[in-house]
Design an enzyme around this catalytic site. Structure first.
Site, short mmCIF file in Angstrom:
data_model
loop_
_atom_site.label_atom_id
_atom_site.label_comp_id
_atom_site.label_asym_id
_atom_site.label_seq_id
_atom_site.Cartn_x
_atom_site.Cartn_y
_atom_site.Cartn_z
N ASN A 47 0.91 -1.35 -0.04
CA ASN A 47 0.00 0.07 -0.02
C ASN A 47 0.92 1.24 -0.04
O ASN A 47 0.07 2.31 0.23
CB ASN A 47 -0.98 0.37 1.28
CG ASN A 47 -1.81 -1.13 1.23
OD1 ASN A 47 -2.10 -1.59 0.27
ND2 ASN A 47 -2.08 -1.61 2.65
N HIS A 133 -14.26 -0.42 5.78
CA HIS A 133 -13.39 -1.25 6.67
C HIS A 133 -13.69 -1.59 7.88
O HIS A 133 -14.61 -1.24 8.53
CB HIS A 133 -12.29 -0.06 6.62
CG HIS A 133 -10.97 -0.80 6.99
ND1 HIS A 133 -10.50 -0.66 8.29
CD2 HIS A 133 -10.11 -1.37 6.40
CE1 HIS A 133 -9.28 -1.32 8.41
NE2 HIS A 133 -8.87 -1.68 7.35
N GLU A 175 -15.91 5.24 2.62
CA GLU A 175 -14.39 5.18 2.16
C GLU A 175 -14.12 6.10 1.04
O GLU A 175 -15.14 6.10 0.07
CB GLU A 175 -13.91 3.91 2.13
CG GLU A 175 -13.63 3.03 3.32
CD GLU A 175 -13.05 1.67 3.18
OE1 GLU A 175 -12.26 1.65 2.15
OE2 GLU A 175 -13.37 0.93 3.86
N SER A 179 -10.75 -0.42 -0.07
CA SER A 179 -9.56 -1.03 0.21
C SER A 179 -9.52 -2.40 -0.59
O SER A 179 -8.46 -2.96 -1.05
CB SER A 179 -9.20 -1.28 1.64
OG SER A 179 -10.25 -1.95 2.24
N ASP A 204 -13.46 7.87 5.00
CA ASP A 204 -12.17 7.29 5.44
C ASP A 204 -11.55 7.46 4.07
O ASP A 204 -11.60 6.39 3.21
CB ASP A 204 -12.33 5.97 6.04
CG ASP A 204 -10.87 5.12 6.29
OD1 ASP A 204 -9.92 5.53 5.88
OD2 ASP A 204 -11.11 4.09 6.88
N HIS A 207 -6.90 5.04 1.24
CA HIS A 207 -6.40 4.64 -0.04
C HIS A 207 -6.23 5.89 -1.00
O HIS A 207 -5.85 5.52 -2.14
CB HIS A 207 -7.06 3.41 -0.76
CG HIS A 207 -6.82 2.25 0.35
ND1 HIS A 207 -5.72 1.43 0.28
CD2 HIS A 207 -7.47 1.58 1.25
CE1 HIS A 207 -5.72 0.32 1.06
NE2 HIS A 207 -7.09 0.56 1.72
N LYS A 236 -0.23 4.12 4.20
CA LYS A 236 -0.36 4.04 2.89
C LYS A 236 0.60 4.83 2.01
O LYS A 236 1.77 4.77 2.25
CB LYS A 236 -1.55 3.76 2.73
CG LYS A 236 -2.48 2.52 3.08
CD LYS A 236 -3.75 2.55 3.41
CE LYS A 236 -4.03 1.04 4.18
NZ LYS A 236 -4.98 0.97 5.02
#
Ligand SMILES: *Cc1c(COP(=O)(O)O)cnc(C)c1O
Length: 384
Positions: A47, A133, A175, A179, A204, A207, A236
């Site tokens: 990541n 997540h 998110e 992910s 969130d 990524h 990440k």
């Protein structure tokens, strides 16, 4: 059932479901390559999207920070653990992302727990994307509030949830980039519906931050959405570890007064905050790395279009290939490993049953030839 019986039964069920998890011992890694048991592999599981964990300026900042401020914070921020490196980093993050305040946490997991445990009270509800997540869903299921999930990335499904009556407050949770699927949330539509329902939105962007948007400001910036609460993580694209919550002044004050995750936990090491400042500077100037990563992503997707496995519709560095059954995903990962590629098979319960997948992640330290070699190996495996 005794503890021993319960543990024994759970372990046996794991083994039988081809779901046994391991922590491979990574002897060395430079984000492009890694070494396990003396063997070198091309690394497609990181990541560390920009290779920031290897950046000389980030490493030097960590060393200088430690030389100057010591190895650890020595206490929670409420006691004596909050120093100039922390304060500067918080101010820089807030300015970069257009918020009044940023609060540092030791991990994204802790930040998500902190937010949800602090905000969600009895008559409230949390409406979370189905694929959010584990750190978000776990936290939500352990509060007195009601947790409802909406269909993945579907604003209509959120709308249907919002239409139900609720006495308390509503927190919508999603998110920026997912992910395990690599797809982006329709943040503008979700934010709009949340606003109409007088709720708050929590995004969130673990990524997305650093990787997309102008100066790497992430999914929200790119989609011109400003959620009440934005979580960014530093394990990440920042290549380090830790997280921050971005919010307004009053919400930040509320956290400082009442968040047990802040009050009863040691602050991140000051040297880490110093390294994160260096990583932030690199990310802000990192257009070249982001462009390179984008080219690699496009090259991979073009090349993978004829593979027999379903390539998820993802524009991000996360490019999952859906294999289906656990055993087949494991076999494919093993086949590629034998050919010199390090990839992870992701299985339920991390992803829905029947969607075991190879989670391929690309990063800016890869070269075009690495992508081509991976594609060749995938086509070879498909031909067998
Ligand atoms: C990795 C991740 C986290 C956890 O962050 P850590 O800093 O690794 O604890 C939280 N949310 C999402 C979406 C993640 O991918």
């Amino acid at each position: 059932m005794s503890w021993q019986q319960r543990i024994g039964a759970a372990l046996q069920a794991r083994r039988e479901a081809d779901a046994w998890r391991q922590r491979p011992l990574i002897e060395q890694s430079d984000t492009r390559w890694l070494q396990v048991a003396g063997q070198r592999y091309l690394h497609f599981s990181s990541n560390d999207y920009l290779g920031m964990s290897q950046h000389p300026a980030v490493i030097a900042a960590w060393q200088q920070g430690a030389a100057q401020a010591g190895a650890g914070a020595g206490a929670s921020g409420h006691v004596t653990g909050h120093g100039p490196y922390h304060a500067e980093l918080e101010a820089q993050l807030a300015e970069w992302l257009g918020y009044r305040r940023a609060l540092l946490f030791i991990s994204g997991f802790a930040a998500n727990q902190a937010i949800i445990h602090l905000l969600a009270e009895k008559s409230d509800r949390i409406l979370a994307d189905k694929l959010a997540h584990a750190s978000l869903l776990d936290a939500a299921s352990h509060t007195p509030a009601t947790l409802r999930r909406f269909a993945h990335n579907q604003p209509e499904s959120l709308a249907a949830r919002l239409a139900a009556h609720c006495d308390g407050n509503t927190l919508v949770v999603t998110e920026g980039i997912f992910s395990m699927d690599g797809d982006s949330a329709p943040l503008a539509a979700l934010a709009q519906q949340t606003r109409v329902a007088n709720g708050w939105l929590l995004v969130d962007d673990a990524h997305g931050i650093g990787v997309i948007g102008e100066q790497g400001r992430g999914s929200c910036w790119q989609q011109q959405v400003k959620p009440e609460l934005l979580v960014v993580t530093f394990g990440k694209a920042f290549g380090v570890s830790g997280a921050a919550v971005l919010c307004d002044d009053e919400t930040a004050d509320y956290f400082v007064q009442f968040s047990r995750h802040l009050i009863y936990s040691t602050a991140m090491p000051p040297a880490q905050a110093c390294a994160l400042q260096a990583a932030l500077r690199q990310i802000q100037q990192g257009d070249e790395q982001r462009q390179k990563l984008e080219l690699l992503i496009r090259r991979f997707r073009r090349g993978a279009a004829q593979l027999p496995w379903r390539l998820m519709s993802s524009d991000s560095a996360i490019q999952p290939l859906i294999v289906g059954e656990n055993g087949r995903a494991l076999a494919l990962a093993a086949r590629l490993r034998a050919a010199g590629f390090w990839l992870t098979a992701i299985r339920p319960p991390t992803v829905p049953p029947g969607t075991a997948r190879l989670r391929i992640t690309l990063n800016a330290r890869h070269e075009e030839e690495d992508i081509d070699r991976l594609l060749e190996a995938l086509y070879d495996a498909a031909g067998e």
